[in-house]
Every structure is written in C-alpha cells, then in structure tokens.
Design an enzyme around this catalytic site. Structure first.
Site, PDB file in Angstrom:
ATOM      1  N   LYS A 214     -32.153  30.101 -39.538  1.00 51.36           N
ATOM      2  CA  LYS A 214     -32.621  30.793 -40.755  1.00 51.36           C
ATOM      3  C   LYS A 214     -31.443  31.201 -41.641  1.00 51.36           C
ATOM      4  CE  LYS A 214     -36.624  30.530 -38.719  1.00 51.36           C
ATOM      5  NZ  LYS A 214     -38.009  30.326 -39.036  1.00 51.36           N
TER       6      LYS A 214
HETATM    7  C1  LIG Z   1     -39.133  30.695 -38.031  1.00 51.25           C
HETATM    8  C2  LIG Z   1     -40.429  31.130 -38.547  1.00 51.25           C
HETATM    9  C3  LIG Z   1     -41.228  32.061 -37.871  1.00 51.25           C
HETATM   10  C4  LIG Z   1     -40.951  32.526 -36.480  1.00 51.25           C
HETATM   11  O1  LIG Z   1     -39.703  33.098 -36.288  1.00 51.25           O
HETATM   12  P1  LIG Z   1     -39.063  33.086 -34.805  1.00 51.25           P
HETATM   13  O2  LIG Z   1     -37.919  34.013 -34.934  1.00 51.25           O
HETATM   14  O3  LIG Z   1     -38.651  31.670 -34.549  1.00 51.25           O
HETATM   15  O4  LIG Z   1     -40.099  33.547 -33.862  1.00 51.25           O
HETATM   16  C5  LIG Z   1     -42.392  32.501 -38.471  1.00 51.25           C
HETATM   17  N1  LIG Z   1     -42.774  32.042 -39.674  1.00 51.25           N
HETATM   18  C6  LIG Z   1     -42.043  31.128 -40.354  1.00 51.25           C
HETATM   19  C7  LIG Z   1     -42.524  30.691 -41.702  1.00 51.25           C
HETATM   20  C8  LIG Z   1     -40.860  30.632 -39.812  1.00 51.25           C
HETATM   21  O5  LIG Z   1     -40.156  29.725 -40.492  1.00 51.25           O
END
Ligand SMILES: *Cc1c(COP(=O)(O)O)cnc(C)c1O
Length: 430
Positions: A214
């Site tokens: 991210k």
């Molecule tokens: C990555 C992501 C999540 C989940 O996050 P994690 O930390 O991997 O559990 C939820 N929603 C979206 C849109 C994402 O891209």
C-alpha cells in the site's frame, strides 16, 4: 480476388518487430527496477531501536511507537482519533462491529473492490449487498447504491479504489437521508483528498491498510482506523484487545467489558511505518509528477482510457487502471473488448510492461458470495465491462524513482499502438 497479397508492403507493419514475436522489448531489460516499499537506513534504525530496547507489543502501560503513529496519522487525516490494528480487513470488521453490524444486517459495498471489503460484513454474519461502480472513477455509484438501500441496510462502505476518492458528496446525502453510517475503505487511499479534506475524515470512520504493497506500508501487515467519533474509537480500541480497556500509565486490569479479539498493531510495524511517514509527502509529490507525465503521454493513444483524478480531488495513484476500447476511436467496434484486452495484455507484457488484472470477476460472482446476491450476468454492468476491458499497473510506479521506468512503459504502449492492427487481428482470431 487476391486483395490481401496485393497490399503494398510498406503498409504491412512487421509484427516481428513486436517483442511478442521475437523483436527487442521496448523496456530495456536492465531498466532500473522500481522497489516498493523503499527500505532505507531510517527504517532499519527504527525497527532495530524497537528490537533493542523498546516494547514488542502495544498492550503495555507505557506509550509505544503504535501510540505515536496513531497520533501522527490522526493529525494528517484531520480526525480526532486513530486506532492501530493488525490489518486493513480487521479495521473494516472492527468498525462495522462497533456500528452494530451483525446477523440480519445488510452492508452495501461496491461490486468492484478487493475481496476484503465484502468479506468484512460476511465475517460478522451480515449480508454484503453489491452496488455497481462508475465506469470512469471505478467507485461506488450513488445512484445504484440508492437503489439497493433497504430497512436492513446498516452501513455503506465506499472504497476509494486505486486512490481516487469516492463520490462522498452523493453518498453522504444518501446516507443521511436514510440515517445509515458511511465507512470509508481507504486501504488504497493514503493521502487522497476531496478539496482539503483527507480520506479518512470523509465518513463516520475509515479503514486503512499498512500492508506492504500500500501507499503507506509497513514491513508486513498492519492497519489504522480513523474517526471523529469518541465512542467508536473507544469501542474498536477495546475490541482489538479482548474487550479490555487499557489506560496509559495504569496497570492492566484483565477485565473484559465487551466482546473482542486480538487485533493489535505491534511497535515494530509501527516504527517502520513512522519512518515511511517522514518521506510520505515527498514521495506523494514525486509520484504525482511521474504519473502525470506518464499518463499525459498515453492520453494521446486512441481507444485508451487513462485514469484521471476527478476535478477537485487528490488521487493517491495507488493503482493505475487502463481501459481499452476497440470502438469508434480504433474503428473496430465488432471486436470483443475482453479479447482485445487479452491481446494487448500479451503484447504489453512481452514489451516489458508488467500489466496485470485487478479482480478477475465482480465480487458477487466470487464462489463465497454466490447466493448472497442474485449473481445474474446482467447485474453490475459497469463493473463487468471494466473487468473485461481493463488492465492495471500495480506497485511499479510507487517508488519515487520510477519516473524513467514509466517513460519506458509509455514507449512500450506507443510501440504496441503502432501495431494495433496486430492486436485487433489477434483479438479476432482468439
Ligand atoms: C488491501 C485492501 C484491504 C485489506 O487490507 P489488508 O491490510 O490486506 O487486510 C481492504 N480493502 C481494499 C480496497 C484493499 O486494497
């Protein structure tokens, strides 16, 4: 007639020049690979400082890096509270749980998102209800959302997909009309904004992910919840720690007041993210420059829909999604968009552009959800069209040093577009 063989040679472009047919790839093999996350001395120092003498968990009676990250992120988002949790999915579940979502509730989510957006309500025993997305922003359509509100709707979860803030104006009006809370899934939208209001402060509460791909990463998994609501902040703060209420400076009481699990962020991960945070603005600004230069080159290519920030918003450019339209601009409206996309995928990858699909089916078609929605093929037409005719670029553009790499990618697109006849021929033959 033998019209084909009589075409002047000069007009027949040699497909062999394409890397897919043995030509040299447009992206040099030694083009500097972009790294994400960028790990430097600051991250190493932060992490080893915790290992060498800090606290390895956040449930201590003294402040840790988790508290510091919570303070700094709340300040950046402009919210009163931030609560560090184990990941973005846990953040969504904790927020929905705090809002009373459970068996008998419906939660409206977009049909185009990462699976976690819809899995969170399901894990609480609630029913995810899927609404279609806008074909340009890829975000929840307020109109289609409105059509799916029922007396059981307990929350609406707009996702700021790929870093573009959702239409919060339209959704807020809808949510207020029905007295339903709005939960932002901001997992892809660190630093995104509408005007000067940051993602994370645009609804009742927001879920961020710190997963390493991210825009604000940790060295693994993590998550953050932001909200202005003190009761919600207190609830999720307890639910992440077995329902206990921890008070800085006071000993742990081992009294569980509410239902809760173990969903804490740990100080090692928070320390890594704190180091990233010192460079977050500089990275975001450089990324904006790199991506803008890349997209402006690509916007000249016919039939290519490049992502664009909605005017008045700040796009976080987490993922770049391109749609390919064989219609009017390309002059091949009879070509199946799905096959056109598949052909371009093969040609672009061969040139060295690591294009990939982001979601291979609408969420309601996922086996786990079939039956929750009516799942008919005519449902969510815009989501279906976007999945059929688009490809994404992920991660490679996040590194602020990726500017030259993106220019190579632009060159590869331009080369493939010179051979669009080949792509169309491949699509017709599939
Ligand atoms: C990555 C992501 C999540 C989940 O996050 P994690 O930390 O991997 O559990 C939820 N929603 C979206 C849109 C994402 O891209």
């Amino acid at each position: 007639m033998t019209a084909r063989s009589e075409e002047p040679r000069a007009l027949i472009r040699r497909p062999s020049h394409l890397a897919a047919f043995g030509g040299p790839p447009a992206v040099p093999r030694d083009a500097t690979p972009a790294r994400w996350p960028v790990v430097g001395d600051a991250e190493r120092r932060s992490v080893t400082t915790v290992l060498d003498g800090g606290h390895l968990v956040s449930n201590t009676d003294v402040a840790t890096e988790v508290d510091q990250l919570e303070r700094e992120w709340a300040q950046r988002c402009g919210t009163a509270h931030c609560v560090g949790v184990s990941n973005g999915t846990a953040a969504l579940e904790l927020i929905l749980d705090a809002l009373g979502v459970g068996p008998g509730s419906e939660v409206i989510v977009p049909a185009l998102s990462f699976i976690a957006t819809a899995m969170a309500p399901l894990n609480l025993g609630a029913v995810p209800v899927f609404a279609d997305v806008d074909p340009h922003t890829f975000n929840l359509s307020p109109e289609d959302t409105a059509a799916r509100v029922t007396p059981r709707t307990a929350a609406i979860v707009p996702v700021h997909l790929h870093g573009q803030p959702a239409d919060m104006g339209g959704l807020t009006a809808l949510a207020q009309r029905h007295g339903v809370p709005l939960v932002e899934d901001a997992a892809q939208a660190h630093g995104a904004a509408i005007g000067d209001r940051r993602a994370g402060s645009l609804g009742n509460a927001a879920a961020f992910s710190l997963q390493y791909t991210k825009n604000l990463p940790t060295c693994g998994e993590g998550g953050l919840i932001t909200t202005d609501d003190p009761d919600l902040a207190r609830h999720v703060g307890m639910a992440r720690q077995f329902g206990e209420e921890l008070v800085l400076g006071a000993p742990r009481t081992y009294r569980s007041h509410i239902r809760g699990g173990n969903a804490k962020l740990n100080p090692v991960q928070a320390a890594f993210t704190l180091a990233q945070l010192t460079r977050f603005d500089a990275y975001r600004e450089q990324r904006e420059r790199n991506v803008t230069a890349f997209l402006s080159r690509l916007s000249a290519l016919p039939g290519l829909q490049v992502p664009r920030a909605v005017p008045g918003t700040t796009h976080a450019w987490h993922i770049l999604r391109f749609r390919f339209h064989p219609g009017p601009a390309v002059g091949a409206p009879e070509v199946d968009p799905d096959r056109f996309r598949a052909s371009l995928h093969r040609l672009l990858r061969a040139e060295g552009v690591p294009m990939s699909r982001y979601q291979v089916m609408p969420l309601p078609d996922q086996p786990v959800f079939v039956g929750a929605d009516d799942g008919s093929d005519s449902e969510h037409p815009d989501t279906r069209a976007v999945i059929a005719d688009s490809l994404t670029l992920q991660k490679r553009h996040l590194d602020p040093a990726s500017g030259p790499l993106l220019q190579h990618y632009a060159g590869a697109f331009e080369k493939v577009w010179e051979h669009l006849d080949t792509a169309l021929r491949m699509a017709r033959a599939r």
